[in-house]
Write an enzyme that holds these catalytic residues in place. Structure first.
Site, PDB file in Angstrom:
ATOM      1  CG  HIS A 173       6.765  -1.904   2.313  1.00 48.74           C
ATOM      2  ND1 HIS A 173       6.746  -0.833   3.162  1.00 48.74           N
ATOM      3  CD2 HIS A 173       5.505  -2.401   2.317  1.00 48.74           C
ATOM      4  CE1 HIS A 173       5.527  -0.675   3.655  1.00 48.74           C
ATOM      5  NE2 HIS A 173       4.750  -1.613   3.160  1.00 48.74           N
TER       6      HIS A 173
ATOM      7  CD  GLN B 243      -2.007  -8.868   4.114  1.00 47.67           C
ATOM      8  OE1 GLN B 243      -2.861  -8.002   4.118  1.00 47.67           O
ATOM      9  NE2 GLN B 243      -0.734  -8.581   3.905  1.00 47.67           N
TER      10      GLN B 243
ATOM     11  CG  MET C 114      -1.908  -1.198   1.162  1.00 48.32           C
ATOM     12  SD  MET C 114      -3.441  -0.944   2.067  1.00 48.32           S
ATOM     13  CE  MET C 114      -2.824  -0.688   3.728  1.00 48.32           C
TER      14      MET C 114
HETATM   15  P1  AMP Z   1       1.352  -2.855   3.544  1.00 44.04           P
HETATM   16  O1  AMP Z   1       1.924  -1.819   2.628  1.00 44.04           O
HETATM   17  O2  AMP Z   1       1.294  -2.447   4.964  1.00 44.04           O
HETATM   18  O3  AMP Z   1       0.052  -3.442   3.015  1.00 44.04           O
HETATM   19  O4  AMP Z   1       2.390  -4.051   3.515  1.00 44.04           O
HETATM   20  C1  AMP Z   1       2.781  -4.634   2.300  1.00 44.04           C
HETATM   21  C2  AMP Z   1       3.506  -5.913   2.593  1.00 44.04           C
HETATM   22  O5  AMP Z   1       4.675  -5.627   3.365  1.00 44.04           O
HETATM   23  C3  AMP Z   1       2.678  -6.915   3.396  1.00 44.04           C
HETATM   24  O6  AMP Z   1       2.921  -8.232   2.918  1.00 44.04           O
HETATM   25  C4  AMP Z   1       3.203  -6.737   4.781  1.00 44.04           C
HETATM   26  O7  AMP Z   1       3.049  -7.875   5.593  1.00 44.04           O
HETATM   27  C5  AMP Z   1       4.671  -6.454   4.514  1.00 44.04           C
HETATM   28  N1  AMP Z   1       5.265  -5.778   5.670  1.00 44.04           N
HETATM   29  C6  AMP Z   1       4.818  -4.666   6.289  1.00 44.04           C
HETATM   30  N2  AMP Z   1       5.597  -4.372   7.358  1.00 44.04           N
HETATM   31  C7  AMP Z   1       6.552  -5.335   7.407  1.00 44.04           C
HETATM   32  C8  AMP Z   1       7.644  -5.606   8.286  1.00 44.04           C
HETATM   33  N3  AMP Z   1       7.915  -4.818   9.339  1.00 44.04           N
HETATM   34  N4  AMP Z   1       8.404  -6.686   8.035  1.00 44.04           N
HETATM   35  C9  AMP Z   1       8.136  -7.502   6.998  1.00 44.04           C
HETATM   36  N5  AMP Z   1       7.118  -7.299   6.134  1.00 44.04           N
HETATM   37  C10 AMP Z   1       6.336  -6.238   6.329  1.00 44.04           C
END
Ligand code: AMP
Length: 279
Positions: free
Chosen positions: A34, A150, A27
């Site tokens: 990310h 998720q 997102m």
């Molecule tokens: P989001 O932009 O928050 O929807 O996250 C996009 C992807 O990045 C999702 O698969 C999240 O689980 C992953 N993600 C977000 N924060 C972290 C983190 N601290 N460590 C590893 N993966 C992450």
């Protein structure tokens, strides 16, 4: 790096991308978590597509869709530096045009924890992820353990609908004090930011007790709850000790288990988890 904003262009492009192709759905407002997903995708695949889409269908009416942090210019720089080949960044109208009426409902695993507290959240997640998989057709797709439920939902979705992508789960990336990186950490005041690592300390304590032989889920929940409730700025929502695949609450930790929690710090609602009992 090619930046694509329409579904038609993305479908046309995917045919020319060398295989295997890895997809990193995000997102935006990218951080080191990310970037780690992008690095893993880069390492494993000949082509990498990252998507940036703040998906309105996964936000509840009282949630932060409108105010969710966004910085497209910086995100593109970051993805370029990670060697991403294509960024798919559609508009809301492109993903949900007039007349859109089809949603993906994963049962059971979506009905507890975050799903119970954020009605419709995983219906939005499953729908957008199914659309992204259909548009991009990745051989592999990369998700963070940070959003543990998720991961369980996406694995179920891929298996049940035969979506034919390998779901690669990337360990949670943390700040040096243990706080899991999250785009929503920007909502924390400096004081709340100092208090927030209590979440990972509580999860680590559960893991240590498990490793020392404790198998009673209730005693482990009590221990974590006690630590978080002792932090005045934290408002604990739940602490769960559940089967890592089905997310059914356990009495005895006797299988791969996700220890997960959610807590509020002022405006920010933070989630985190660790997995125990794996082999
Ligand atoms: P989001 O932009 O928050 O929807 O996250 C996009 C992807 O990045 C999702 O698969 C999240 O689980 C992953 N993600 C977000 N924060 C972290 C983190 N601290 N460590 C590893 N993966 C992450």
């Amino acid at each position: 790096m090619n930046v694509i904003t329409t579904v038609a262009e993305m479908i046309a492009q995917r045919e020319h991308l060398p295989r295997p192709l890895g997809l990193v759905p995000t997102m935006g407002y990218l951080h080191e978590g990310h970037m780690t997903l992008a690095r893993w995708a880069r390492r494993d695949n000949r082509s990498v597509v990252a998507s940036i889409f703040v998906n309105p269908t996964q936000f509840g009416p009282s949630e932060d869709f409108a105010s969710y942090p966004r910085d497209m210019e910086r995100d593109l720089q970051v993805l370029q530096a990670e060697g991403v080949d294509v960024v798919f960044a559609p508009t809301v109208e492109e993903m949900y045009p007039q007349g859109f009426s089809t949603y993906v409902n994963v049962e059971r695993v979506t009905e507890v924890l975050e799903g119970a507290r954020r009605p419709g959240h995983f219906r939005g997640v499953a729908t957008v992820v199914a659309k992204l998989f259909t548009i991009v057709r990745p051989d592999r797709s990369y998700f963070g353990q940070k959003d543990g439920q998720q991961v369980a939902v996406v694995k179920r979705l891929v298996q049940d609908l035969n979506l034919g992508t390998e779901v690669v789960v990337v360990p949670t990336v943390r700040e040096p004090d243990g706080l899991a990186l999250s785009s929503r950490n920007v909502y924390l005041t400096p004081q709340e930011r100092r208090a927030a690592p209590v979440l990972y300390r509580a999860l680590s304590r559960v893991r240590d007790l498990y490793l020392a032989g404790e198998r009673s889920a209730e005693r482990l929940r009590q221990e974590a709850a006690g630590m978080i409730n002792a932090e005045p700025l934290a408002k604990l929502d739940y602490i769960s000790i559940a089967d890592a695949a089905t997310l059914e609450e356990l009495a005895v930790v006797d299988r791969p288990t996700m220890v997960s929690l959610a807590a509020r710090f002022g405006r920010a609602r933070l989630i985190d988890n660790v997995v125990i009992g794996q082999g």
